[in-house]
Design a protein around this motif. Sequence first.
Motif, PDB file in Angstrom:
ATOM      1  N   UNK A 156       4.599  -0.995   9.888  1.00  9.39           N
ATOM      2  CA  UNK A 156       4.132   0.114   9.040  1.00  9.39           C
ATOM      3  C   UNK A 156       5.137   1.263   9.064  1.00  9.39           C
ATOM      4  N   UNK A 157       5.713   1.497  10.234  1.00  6.43           N
ATOM      5  CA  UNK A 157       6.711   2.571  10.361  1.00  6.43           C
ATOM      6  C   UNK A 157       7.978   2.248   9.574  1.00  6.43           C
ATOM      7  N   UNK A 158       8.374   0.983   9.586  1.00  5.13           N
ATOM      8  CA  UNK A 158       9.552   0.552   8.827  1.00  5.13           C
ATOM      9  C   UNK A 158       9.337   0.809   7.337  1.00  5.13           C
ATOM     10  N   UNK A 159       8.142   0.492   6.847  1.00  6.79           N
ATOM     11  CA  UNK A 159       7.845   0.734   5.435  1.00  6.79           C
ATOM     12  C   UNK A 159       7.736   2.224   5.134  1.00  6.79           C
ATOM     13  N   UNK A 218       0.839  -1.212   0.000  1.00 10.92           N
ATOM     14  CA  UNK A 218       0.000   0.000   0.000  1.00 10.92           C
ATOM     15  C   UNK A 218       0.867   1.252   0.000  1.00 10.92           C
ATOM     16  N   UNK A 219       1.932   1.238   0.787  1.00  6.50           N
ATOM     17  CA  UNK A 219       2.832   2.396   0.833  1.00  6.50           C
ATOM     18  C   UNK A 219       3.469   2.634  -0.536  1.00  6.50           C
ATOM     19  N   UNK A 224      -0.782   4.118   6.758  1.00  5.28           N
ATOM     20  CA  UNK A 224      -1.955   4.043   7.642  1.00  5.28           C
ATOM     21  C   UNK A 224      -2.952   3.020   7.105  1.00  5.28           C
ATOM     22  N   UNK A 225      -3.192   3.076   5.797  1.00  4.87           N
ATOM     23  CA  UNK A 225      -4.100   2.123   5.151  1.00  4.87           C
ATOM     24  C   UNK A 225      -3.580   0.700   5.317  1.00  4.87           C
ATOM     25  N   UNK A 226      -2.270   0.525   5.091  1.00  6.02           N
ATOM     26  CA  UNK A 226      -1.644  -0.789   5.229  1.00  6.02           C
ATOM     27  C   UNK A 226      -1.760  -1.307   6.661  1.00  6.02           C
TER      28      UNK A 226
END
Length: 207
Positions: free
Chosen positions: A119-122, A43-44, A94-96
């Motif tokens: 999510x933060x890593x991505x 998603x990102x 956020x979506x992911x």
Amino acid sequence: MTGLLLKDILNLKSNFKTLIPITIFYICLLKFLGDEGLYRGIAAFMFANEAIASFSYDYMAKWDKYALSLPIKRADLVKSKYILAIMYILLGCIFSFFMDVILGYFDGTPNILQKLLTAYVFLIFVSIMISIRIPILYKFGMRKSTIASLFVIAFPIVLEFVMKKLGVNPLSDNIQLLILALSPLILALIIFISCLVSCNIYNSKEV
């Protein structure tokens, strides 16, 4: 600056009708195929690519020639692209995260803190990729930068494959904690340098 951002957001607005369902499809597909790394970050990547698509809209509309006839600084044009990209990457992460949480309840892995960290890593990883792509776009333009951009896009996939072959889990707790500790200052520095490079390229470029 606000007007420049609104211009890009309005241009990209209609794409959300296809972006959301396609992203959900790929997340579910990669989850089903067992690709734990890519399904959490797709998603990102896709949202970030929407921000890059704004360059295509500008190119087709010959926006740069028009914009430079207005009392707008070249640096502001460049900075608006970085802000747009960061906004879209945040939305994608956020979506992911929410999709990961929802799918986690179905497979019995509702570890919200772990998913938030992933999510933060991505967010960090995709931001670095975009920081590489934007100067390339300013240097070579949409058409000529296609091949270079494909290498940038393919890099994380190849990196994940190589790490798995070497027996290294790219999403292991140790790696994520290391990224978490080092990322804020390093990311800010990378984006700052990338923005400076893009500004220098755009300032010396004849549109």
